[in-house]
Design a protein around this motif. Structure first.
Motif, PDB file in Angstrom:
ATOM      1  N   ALA A  95      20.045  -1.575 -33.155  1.00  0.00           N
ATOM      2  CA  ALA A  95      20.964  -2.441 -32.417  1.00  0.00           C
ATOM      3  C   ALA A  95      20.841  -3.871 -32.920  1.00  0.00           C
ATOM      4  CB  ALA A  95      20.647  -2.368 -30.926  1.00  0.00           C
ATOM      5  N   ASN A  96      21.981  -4.529 -33.034  1.00  0.00           N
ATOM      6  CA  ASN A  96      22.074  -5.920 -33.476  1.00  0.00           C
ATOM      7  C   ASN A  96      21.838  -6.097 -34.970  1.00  0.00           C
ATOM      8  OD1 ASN A  96      22.971  -8.342 -32.457  1.00  0.00           O
ATOM      9  ND2 ASN A  96      20.934  -9.126 -31.988  1.00  0.00           N
ATOM     10  N   HIS A  97      21.852  -5.001 -35.715  1.00  0.00           N
ATOM     11  CA  HIS A  97      21.773  -5.104 -37.179  1.00  0.00           C
ATOM     12  C   HIS A  97      23.088  -5.695 -37.691  1.00  0.00           C
ATOM     13  CE1 HIS A  97      21.687  -3.814 -41.394  1.00  0.00           C
ATOM     14  NE2 HIS A  97      20.369  -3.674 -41.261  1.00  0.00           N
ATOM     15  N   PRO A  98      23.057  -6.508 -38.742  1.00  0.00           N
ATOM     16  CA  PRO A  98      24.303  -7.096 -39.255  1.00  0.00           C
ATOM     17  C   PRO A  98      25.362  -6.075 -39.652  1.00  0.00           C
ATOM     18  CG  PRO A  98      22.396  -8.195 -40.217  1.00  0.00           C
ATOM     19  CD  PRO A  98      21.864  -7.029 -39.447  1.00  0.00           C
ATOM     20  N   ASP A  99      24.950  -4.861 -40.010  1.00  0.00           N
ATOM     21  CA  ASP A  99      25.911  -3.836 -40.424  1.00  0.00           C
ATOM     22  C   ASP A  99      26.413  -2.969 -39.274  1.00  0.00           C
ATOM     23  OD1 ASP A  99      25.714  -4.631 -43.060  1.00  0.00           O
ATOM     24  OD2 ASP A  99      24.249  -3.095 -43.617  1.00  0.00           O
ATOM     25  N   GLU A 100      25.951  -3.216 -38.044  1.00  0.00           N
ATOM     26  CA  GLU A 100      26.216  -2.281 -36.956  1.00  0.00           C
ATOM     27  C   GLU A 100      27.711  -2.052 -36.717  1.00  0.00           C
ATOM     28  OE1 GLU A 100      25.334  -1.625 -32.166  1.00  0.00           O
ATOM     29  OE2 GLU A 100      24.513  -3.386 -33.210  1.00  0.00           O
ATOM     30  N   GLU A 101      28.482  -3.112 -36.561  1.00  0.00           N
ATOM     31  CA  GLU A 101      29.896  -2.945 -36.227  1.00  0.00           C
ATOM     32  C   GLU A 101      30.694  -2.393 -37.404  1.00  0.00           C
ATOM     33  OE1 GLU A 101      28.048  -4.991 -33.165  1.00  0.00           O
ATOM     34  OE2 GLU A 101      28.101  -5.627 -35.261  1.00  0.00           O
ATOM     35  N   ALA A 102      30.399  -2.846 -38.610  1.00  0.00           N
ATOM     36  CA  ALA A 102      31.102  -2.312 -39.778  1.00  0.00           C
ATOM     37  C   ALA A 102      30.801  -0.830 -39.957  1.00  0.00           C
ATOM     38  CB  ALA A 102      30.709  -3.091 -41.033  1.00  0.00           C
ATOM     39  N   LEU A 103      29.556  -0.435 -39.704  1.00  0.00           N
ATOM     40  CA  LEU A 103      29.203   0.982 -39.813  1.00  0.00           C
ATOM     41  C   LEU A 103      29.890   1.796 -38.726  1.00  0.00           C
ATOM     42  CD1 LEU A 103      27.610   3.226 -41.162  1.00  0.00           C
ATOM     43  CD2 LEU A 103      25.646   2.622 -39.726  1.00  0.00           C
ATOM     44  N   GLU A 104      30.022   1.235 -37.534  1.00  0.00           N
ATOM     45  CA  GLU A 104      30.735   1.923 -36.462  1.00  0.00           C
ATOM     46  C   GLU A 104      32.192   2.176 -36.873  1.00  0.00           C
ATOM     47  OE1 GLU A 104      30.931   3.801 -32.819  1.00  0.00           O
ATOM     48  OE2 GLU A 104      29.152   2.820 -33.617  1.00  0.00           O
ATOM     49  N   LEU A 105      32.805   1.208 -37.508  1.00  0.00           N
ATOM     50  CA  LEU A 105      34.179   1.373 -37.974  1.00  0.00           C
ATOM     51  C   LEU A 105      34.269   2.423 -39.084  1.00  0.00           C
ATOM     52  CD1 LEU A 105      35.201  -2.390 -37.985  1.00  0.00           C
ATOM     53  CD2 LEU A 105      36.317  -0.606 -36.634  1.00  0.00           C
ATOM     54  N   ALA A 106      33.359   2.361 -40.036  1.00  0.00           N
ATOM     55  CA  ALA A 106      33.377   3.329 -41.133  1.00  0.00           C
ATOM     56  C   ALA A 106      33.144   4.751 -40.626  1.00  0.00           C
ATOM     57  CB  ALA A 106      32.315   2.961 -42.172  1.00  0.00           C
ATOM     58  N   THR A 107      32.206   4.896 -39.697  1.00  0.00           N
ATOM     59  CA  THR A 107      31.921   6.214 -39.136  1.00  0.00           C
ATOM     60  C   THR A 107      33.102   6.738 -38.333  1.00  0.00           C
ATOM     61  OG1 THR A 107      29.589   5.564 -38.976  1.00  0.00           O
ATOM     62  CG2 THR A 107      30.254   7.519 -37.766  1.00  0.00           C
ATOM     63  N   THR A 108      33.803   5.839 -37.649  1.00  0.00           N
ATOM     64  CA  THR A 108      34.974   6.243 -36.881  1.00  0.00           C
ATOM     65  C   THR A 108      36.078   6.745 -37.801  1.00  0.00           C
ATOM     66  OG1 THR A 108      34.426   4.660 -35.142  1.00  0.00           O
ATOM     67  CG2 THR A 108      36.698   5.465 -35.202  1.00  0.00           C
ATOM     68  N   VAL A 109      36.314   6.056 -38.913  1.00  0.00           N
ATOM     69  CA  VAL A 109      37.313   6.520 -39.878  1.00  0.00           C
ATOM     70  C   VAL A 109      36.916   7.887 -40.426  1.00  0.00           C
ATOM     71  CG1 VAL A 109      38.325   6.099 -42.152  1.00  0.00           C
ATOM     72  CG2 VAL A 109      38.088   4.218 -40.532  1.00  0.00           C
ATOM     73  N   PHE A 110      35.642   8.066 -40.708  1.00  0.00           N
ATOM     74  CA  PHE A 110      35.178   9.323 -41.284  1.00  0.00           C
ATOM     75  C   PHE A 110      35.258  10.473 -40.288  1.00  0.00           C
ATOM     76  CE2 PHE A 110      31.526  12.259 -41.922  1.00  0.00           C
ATOM     77  CZ  PHE A 110      32.005  12.901 -43.052  1.00  0.00           C
ATOM     78  N   GLY A 111      34.784  10.246 -39.044  1.00  0.00           N
ATOM     79  CA  GLY A 111      34.764  11.371 -38.106  1.00  0.00           C
ATOM     80  C   GLY A 111      34.717  10.994 -36.643  1.00  0.00           C
ATOM     81  N   GLY A 112      35.062   9.755 -36.298  1.00  0.00           N
ATOM     82  CA  GLY A 112      34.840   9.298 -34.940  1.00  0.00           C
ATOM     83  C   GLY A 112      35.974   9.475 -33.961  1.00  0.00           C
ATOM     84  N   PHE A 113      37.150   9.940 -34.388  1.00  0.00           N
ATOM     85  CA  PHE A 113      38.239  10.179 -33.451  1.00  0.00           C
ATOM     86  C   PHE A 113      39.115  11.299 -33.986  1.00  0.00           C
ATOM     87  CE2 PHE A 113      40.010   7.585 -36.616  1.00  0.00           C
ATOM     88  CZ  PHE A 113      41.369   7.377 -36.459  1.00  0.00           C
ATOM     89  N   PHE A 114      40.106  11.725 -33.188  1.00  0.00           N
ATOM     90  CA  PHE A 114      40.873  12.914 -33.548  1.00  0.00           C
ATOM     91  C   PHE A 114      41.536  12.775 -34.910  1.00  0.00           C
ATOM     92  CE2 PHE A 114      44.439  15.811 -33.686  1.00  0.00           C
ATOM     93  CZ  PHE A 114      43.915  16.978 -33.144  1.00  0.00           C
ATOM     94  N   GLY A 115      42.067  11.601 -35.218  1.00  0.00           N
ATOM     95  CA  GLY A 115      42.756  11.407 -36.485  1.00  0.00           C
ATOM     96  C   GLY A 115      41.847  11.069 -37.643  1.00  0.00           C
ATOM     97  N   SER A 116      40.545  11.257 -37.484  1.00  0.00           N
ATOM     98  CA  SER A 116      39.595  10.935 -38.557  1.00  0.00           C
ATOM     99  C   SER A 116      39.741  11.905 -39.723  1.00  0.00           C
ATOM    100  CB  SER A 116      38.160  10.985 -38.022  1.00  0.00           C
ATOM    101  OG  SER A 116      37.816  12.325 -37.663  1.00  0.00           O
ATOM    102  N   ARG A 117      39.212  11.502 -40.845  1.00  0.00           N
ATOM    103  CA  ARG A 117      39.302  12.333 -42.053  1.00  0.00           C
ATOM    104  C   ARG A 117      38.661  13.703 -41.853  1.00  0.00           C
ATOM    105  NH1 ARG A 117      38.201   8.546 -47.413  1.00  0.00           N
ATOM    106  NH2 ARG A 117      39.858   7.014 -47.028  1.00  0.00           N
ATOM    107  N   LEU A 118      37.482  13.707 -41.253  1.00  0.00           N
ATOM    108  CA  LEU A 118      36.753  14.969 -41.117  1.00  0.00           C
ATOM    109  C   LEU A 118      37.481  15.931 -40.189  1.00  0.00           C
ATOM    110  CD1 LEU A 118      34.119  16.354 -42.016  1.00  0.00           C
ATOM    111  CD2 LEU A 118      33.038  15.456 -39.959  1.00  0.00           C
ATOM    112  N   ASN A 119      37.951  15.450 -39.050  1.00  0.00           N
ATOM    113  CA  ASN A 119      38.632  16.324 -38.099  1.00  0.00           C
ATOM    114  C   ASN A 119      39.981  16.796 -38.639  1.00  0.00           C
ATOM    115  OD1 ASN A 119      38.579  17.479 -35.284  1.00  0.00           O
ATOM    116  ND2 ASN A 119      40.506  16.352 -35.187  1.00  0.00           N
ATOM    117  N   MET A 120      40.718  15.918 -39.268  1.00  0.00           N
ATOM    118  CA  MET A 120      42.016  16.310 -39.804  1.00  0.00           C
ATOM    119  C   MET A 120      41.872  17.330 -40.918  1.00  0.00           C
ATOM    120  SD  MET A 120      44.155  14.839 -37.884  1.00  0.00           S
ATOM    121  CE  MET A 120      45.724  15.000 -38.732  1.00  0.00           C
ATOM    122  N   ASN A 121      40.767  17.287 -41.633  1.00  0.00           N
ATOM    123  CA  ASN A 121      40.518  18.270 -42.691  1.00  0.00           C
ATOM    124  C   ASN A 121      40.077  19.604 -42.093  1.00  0.00           C
ATOM    125  OD1 ASN A 121      39.453  19.864 -44.778  1.00  0.00           O
ATOM    126  ND2 ASN A 121      38.651  18.123 -45.894  1.00  0.00           N
TER     127      ASN A 121
END
Length: 503
Positions: A311-337
């Motif tokens: 928590a509070n790492h400088p990369d935390e929010e950017a990593l949250e965004l990247a992880t969301t694009v990869f698999g964090g919501f229904f329209g993510s790359r992983l789920n759509m595949n």
């Protein structure tokens, strides 16, 4: 006389009507052409425009500290006469003694098994008289015990919670009953492929013996060896005013909260201090593919992960965004595949869990057993393509919008407010952390998100755990050459799968 006037007037009126010629009716305009029939379904051709999103209003947290070190956290919300009254403890399952997983979990649950001279039933009835039932939740970084009451019942609720926290009974018969309940629950959970996957996943990601490398509730082997003395020892070492926060959220002010804290906890003494953050684990390249054998299982649990960030790492929010694009919501790359394109699963996801220490970065799905190999191959292909097919602006904005708009869901109730405050306490975060997080999510650039995606979602560093039919796993995953196939039992022992080691 009046009658004659009335008759005369009537005759004049009739005469006037008779002598007035009848006007010719106006000529009618020519008939207009009938309008063409409209398509009743035409509105379906264009999606309705979304309305203006409501303004994001984040809660305000206030903090005070008593002379004995007790932290008081307050979030005032006056809309309803409700207050969430709770106690947050800074020690969680990460403070379980080595080889004694489940100690923290049972210790905090034992607090509700009798306190302040009341046995389990009397204590439960006392809370029931206030119309509430207390709950307790334990996580790796801490624990929270509390109730939600009407404003008028805050003081009696606090009086009961003070007894629960400060004067637990720890009766031997209650401990044995709670221990047996814990063991029965663990045995039941051993039938869940997801729980089996977690048993193998945590030590694979954090390393054997790491504070985060065991389930919060422990394992049957660990819990069966727990003693009442160990639970009492954990309480004495980890519970005290300097390692505890009183959390009140709802129809209450900071001044009122501090006054109540002083009344019920001001003379509390104890030697417990805030525990240190667990050490950062290594993130070595994957050498094995671990699997738990469940012959005949119709689905295979696929779990990948590695250490992420604290928590509070400088990369935390950017990593949250990247992880969301990869698999964090229904329209993510992983789920759509895996779900939409291939039909291998009902769903696939990914998440980044930033804890007080470095938390796990995880991707998961349950796929049809007969496509275990192809599904695993697709997961790794999606990971690799984060480099060759960078995150687009459209993907990033969808992830950003989804994460920010989801924030109000975590504090829509006063109980949610208190849980958010407790998390700030566990993770030693500033009171304006929610505002800071939203600001960082809004300002994260495409280049920054792409950088962390490549750095943290490297397929070579992702440990792979499977739960499913061993024959299918060996036949389909072995040829993918992702690592030596290694069978793991639920106690953590492992052995190479015969004849199917991948190079």
């Amino acid at each position: 006389m009046m009658r004659r006037l009335f008759v005369s007037a009537s005759l004049l009126t009739l005469a006037s009507c008779a002598s007035t010629p009848k006007a010719a009716p106006p000529s009618e305009p020519p008939a207009a052409e009938a309008p063409a029939p409209q398509d009743a379904e035409a509105f379906r051709q264009k999606a309705p425009a979304p309305g203006k999103p409501p303004d994001l209003v984040l809660p305000t947290f206030e903090k005070a500290q008593l002379d004995n070190g007790l932290t008081v956290l307050v979030a005032t919300r006056r809309q309803l006469p409700l207050v969430s009254v709770g106690v947050a403890f800074a020690a969680g399952s990460a403070q379980d003694p080595a080889g004694a997983g489940g100690t923290a979990d049972i210790t905090y649950k034992m607090l509700l098994e009798g306190a302040g001279g009341k046995d389990t039933i009397a204590l439960d009835n006392a809370f029931a008289d206030l119309g509430v039932s207390p709950g307790v939740g334990v996580s790796p970084d801490g624990a929270f015990l509390g109730v939600q009451v009407l404003t008028g019942n805050v003081q009696p609720a606090l009086a009961l919670l003070a007894d629960v926290v400060r004067k637990p009974t720890f009766a031997p018969k209650d401990f044995e009953r709670r221990k047996q309940q814990q063991l029965a629950d663990l045995v039941r959970r051993l039938g869940s492929p997801g729980f089996l996957a977690q048993q193998a996943y945590l030590p694979a990601v954090f390393g054997e013996g790491h504070p985060y490398a065991h389930p919060t509730g422990g394992t049957p082997a660990e819990v069966s060896k727990l003693t009442l003395a160990a639970v009492q020892g954990f309480y004495r070492k980890q519970v005290g005013p300097q390692a505890t926060a009183l959390v009140l959220a709802g129809d209450i002010s900071k001044d009122q909260a501090v006054e109540l804290a002083q009344k019920y906890f001001g003379d509390w003494k104890g030697t417990a201090v805030m525990p240190p953050a667990p050490p950062a684990p290594a993130a070595p390249p994957r050498e094995q593919v671990l699997f738990v054998a469940k012959p005949g299982l119709e689905q295979t649990v696929v779990l990948l992960g590695r250490p992420g960030v604290a928590a509070n790492h400088p990369d935390e929010e950017a990593l949250e965004l990247a992880t969301t694009v990869f698999g964090g919501f229904f329209g993510s790359r992983l789920n759509m595949n895996l779900r939409e394109a291939k039909g291998y699963t009902y769903g696939a996801g990914a998440s980044s869990d930033a804890r007080l220490g470095v938390g796990p970065l995880t991707a998961n799905s349950s796929v049809r057993a007969n496509v275990t190999g192809p599904a695993v191959a697709e997961v790794f292909r999606e990971l690799s393509e984060l480099r060759t097919r960078p995150i687009t602006s459209r993907e990033l904005e969808a992830a950003r919008e989804g994460l920010i708009r989801a924030f109000p869901g975590s504090f829509e109730s006063v109980s949610g407010l208190s849980a958010s405050a407790a998390a700030l306490f566990y993770k030693r975060l500033p009171l304006d952390e929610l505002t800071r997080t939203v600001d960082k999510l809004e300002k994260a650039t495409p280049a920054e998100v792409q950088r962390v995606a490549e750095a943290y979602l490297d397929p070579a560093a992702m440990q792979l755990i499977l739960v499913g039919d061993p024959t299918l796993i060996q036949e389909q995953v072995g040829p993918l050459n992702l690592g030596t196939l290694t069978q793991v039992d639920v106690a953590g022992a492992s052995r190479p799968a015969p004849g199917k080691a991948a190079k």
